[in-house]
Design an enzyme around this catalytic site. Structure first.
Site, PDB file in Angstrom:
ATOM      1  N   HIS A  28     -12.050 -18.069   6.604  1.00 55.72           N
ATOM      2  CA  HIS A  28     -12.668 -17.476   5.282  1.00 55.72           C
ATOM      3  C   HIS A  28     -11.400 -17.553   4.181  1.00 55.72           C
ATOM      4  O   HIS A  28     -10.134 -17.190   4.124  1.00 55.72           O
ATOM      5  CB  HIS A  28     -12.792 -16.050   5.618  1.00 55.72           C
ATOM      6  N   ARG A  29     -11.824 -18.346   3.355  1.00 55.42           N
ATOM      7  CA  ARG A  29     -10.935 -18.833   2.024  1.00 55.42           C
ATOM      8  C   ARG A  29      -9.671 -19.416   2.750  1.00 55.42           C
ATOM      9  O   ARG A  29      -8.436 -19.196   1.882  1.00 55.42           O
ATOM     10  CB  ARG A  29     -10.665 -17.637   1.215  1.00 55.42           C
ATOM     11  N   GLU A  80     -13.630 -22.053   4.971  1.00 61.87           N
ATOM     12  CA  GLU A  80     -14.517 -21.550   3.881  1.00 61.87           C
ATOM     13  C   GLU A  80     -13.889 -21.337   2.390  1.00 61.87           C
ATOM     14  O   GLU A  80     -12.866 -21.084   2.508  1.00 61.87           O
ATOM     15  CB  GLU A  80     -15.251 -20.283   4.193  1.00 61.87           C
ATOM     16  N   ASP A  88     -14.516 -21.206  -2.203  1.00 70.30           N
ATOM     17  CA  ASP A  88     -15.344 -20.521  -3.124  1.00 70.30           C
ATOM     18  C   ASP A  88     -15.347 -21.496  -4.458  1.00 70.30           C
ATOM     19  O   ASP A  88     -14.421 -21.826  -4.959  1.00 70.30           O
ATOM     20  CB  ASP A  88     -15.359 -19.210  -3.798  1.00 70.30           C
ATOM     21  N   HIS A 135     -12.257 -17.132  -5.881  1.00 72.52           N
ATOM     22  CA  HIS A 135     -13.642 -16.318  -5.503  1.00 72.52           C
ATOM     23  C   HIS A 135     -14.084 -15.314  -6.518  1.00 72.52           C
ATOM     24  O   HIS A 135     -15.445 -15.416  -6.946  1.00 72.52           O
ATOM     25  CB  HIS A 135     -13.148 -15.339  -4.287  1.00 72.52           C
ATOM     26  N   GLU A 160     -18.767 -22.440  -0.831  1.00 71.18           N
ATOM     27  CA  GLU A 160     -19.732 -21.426  -1.340  1.00 71.18           C
ATOM     28  C   GLU A 160     -19.965 -21.572  -2.983  1.00 71.18           C
ATOM     29  O   GLU A 160     -18.790 -21.838  -3.627  1.00 71.18           O
ATOM     30  CB  GLU A 160     -19.342 -20.090  -1.083  1.00 71.18           C
ATOM     31  N   LYS A 217     -20.112 -19.769  -6.098  1.00 68.85           N
ATOM     32  CA  LYS A 217     -20.145 -18.462  -6.610  1.00 68.85           C
ATOM     33  C   LYS A 217     -20.857 -18.409  -7.831  1.00 68.85           C
ATOM     34  O   LYS A 217     -20.849 -19.152  -8.824  1.00 68.85           O
ATOM     35  CB  LYS A 217     -18.835 -18.149  -6.531  1.00 68.85           C
ATOM     36  N   ASP A 219     -10.958 -13.682   8.101  1.00 69.67           N
ATOM     37  CA  ASP A 219      -9.659 -13.832   7.206  1.00 69.67           C
ATOM     38  C   ASP A 219      -8.650 -14.114   8.309  1.00 69.67           C
ATOM     39  O   ASP A 219      -7.475 -14.650   8.118  1.00 69.67           O
ATOM     40  CB  ASP A 219      -9.093 -12.551   6.444  1.00 69.67           C
TER      41      ASP A 219
END
Length: 293
Positions: free
Chosen positions: A44-45, A71, A73, A86, A154, A156, A283
């Site tokens: 995640h990120r 992943e 954003d 994000h 993603e 955003k 994360d």
């Protein structure tokens, strides 16, 4: 998705150092776990439990830890550049407040790409990360490609950026990410905005898409017409809900998949796996991998 406390991240870093070796692991042919196998683990990120989120450092760390899927954003600057960040504002993860004290509330869309490029996007996480920058989407794609990784992208707040789907697809195409290899095995575009996901599918039907959230079971068939994944919070699912999603076929004729977010502990990972999810966004990908393998 909530930010984690810095102290916890720093404390966890030491336990992770031993894992930081080797190239990114190769994922399956499609962005999902195979039947009866452990869920796909998605960083995640980047490895944002151990490095500042959405920076190239977090991408690299995820790769060294052996995770193929990351992943991120994407938002758009005042002058039209796509950047990887994000929050709607720059305040939490950069020094924008100090650098531009008169520009509150420091919205991404109110700054030029050149201004954002001057910001420190790592110092908030810890001194060793000071000087990390907010990457452009092009820079991010280049690093993910160099690392042999795959991308869950993603969009955003698409309602703030009219036409951002077209801009993202144009950039993906120019950077070589819309060839058959990437669209079949290395790229998923997701958003909370159903209209945004629908726009991506309309403009590039070959791109795998995901809808963030947990729509009612009765509404799932309408979403299955233009998406391939339903990606809810792990706190809002049941085994019955996951099964209801997976019984339907998505836009590419395959069963809808479920990738849940954001699971950062072993108990949550085990619970999600027991519910039959296809993927877990986290994360702390090492924690989740150890819990489900």
């Amino acid at each position: 998705m909530h930010a984690h406390p810095l102290a916890a991240a720093v404390a966890a870093l030491g336990a992770t150092v031993a894992l930081l070796s080797g190239p990114a692991a190769r994922a399956s042919e499609r962005p999902a776990a195979a039947v009866n196998s452990a869920p796909l683990v998605i960083a995640h990120r980047g490895a944002s439990g151990y490095a500042p989120e959405n920076t190239l450092a977090a991408v690299d760390l995820a790769g060294r830890m052996g995770f193929a899927w990351v992943e991120t954003d994407v938002q758009r600057t005042r002058d039209g550049e796509l950047v990887v960040v994000h929050d709607e504002t720059l305040a939490r993860t950069t020094d924008a407040e100090q650098r531009f004290p008169g520009r509150a509330p420091w919205r991404v869309r109110d700054f030029t790409a050149a201004e954002i490029a001057t910001l420190d996007a790592g110092g908030w996480f810890g001194p060793r990360w000071a000087g990390a920058r907010v990457p452009t989407l092009r820079e991010y794609l280049s690093r993910v490609e160099r690392n042999g990784q795959r991308l869950l992208l993603e969009i955003k707040r698409p309602e703030l950026y009219p036409g951002i789907e077209r801009d993202i697809l144009l950039t993906l195409g120019e950077e070589g990410w819309l060839d058959r290899s990437h669209t079949r095995r290395g790229l998923v575009v997701q958003s909370f905005g159903a209209d945004s996901v629908r726009a991506v599918h309309r403009q590039r039907p070959d791109v795998v898409t995901g809808l963030l959230g947990n729509p009612a079971v009765a509404e799932l068939p309408s979403y299955a017409a233009f998406t391939d994944q339903i990606n809810p919070s792990h706190t809002r699912i049941t085994a019955d809900y996951v099964a209801a999603v997976q019984r339907l076929r998505g836009a590419h004729g395959e069963p809808l998949r479920v990738h849940v977010w954001t699971v950062n502990d072993a108990a949550g990972a085990e619970r999600a796996e027991a519910f039959g999810v296809d993927g877990i966004i986290t994360d702390r990908p090492d924690v989740v991998r150890d819990a489900v393998r």
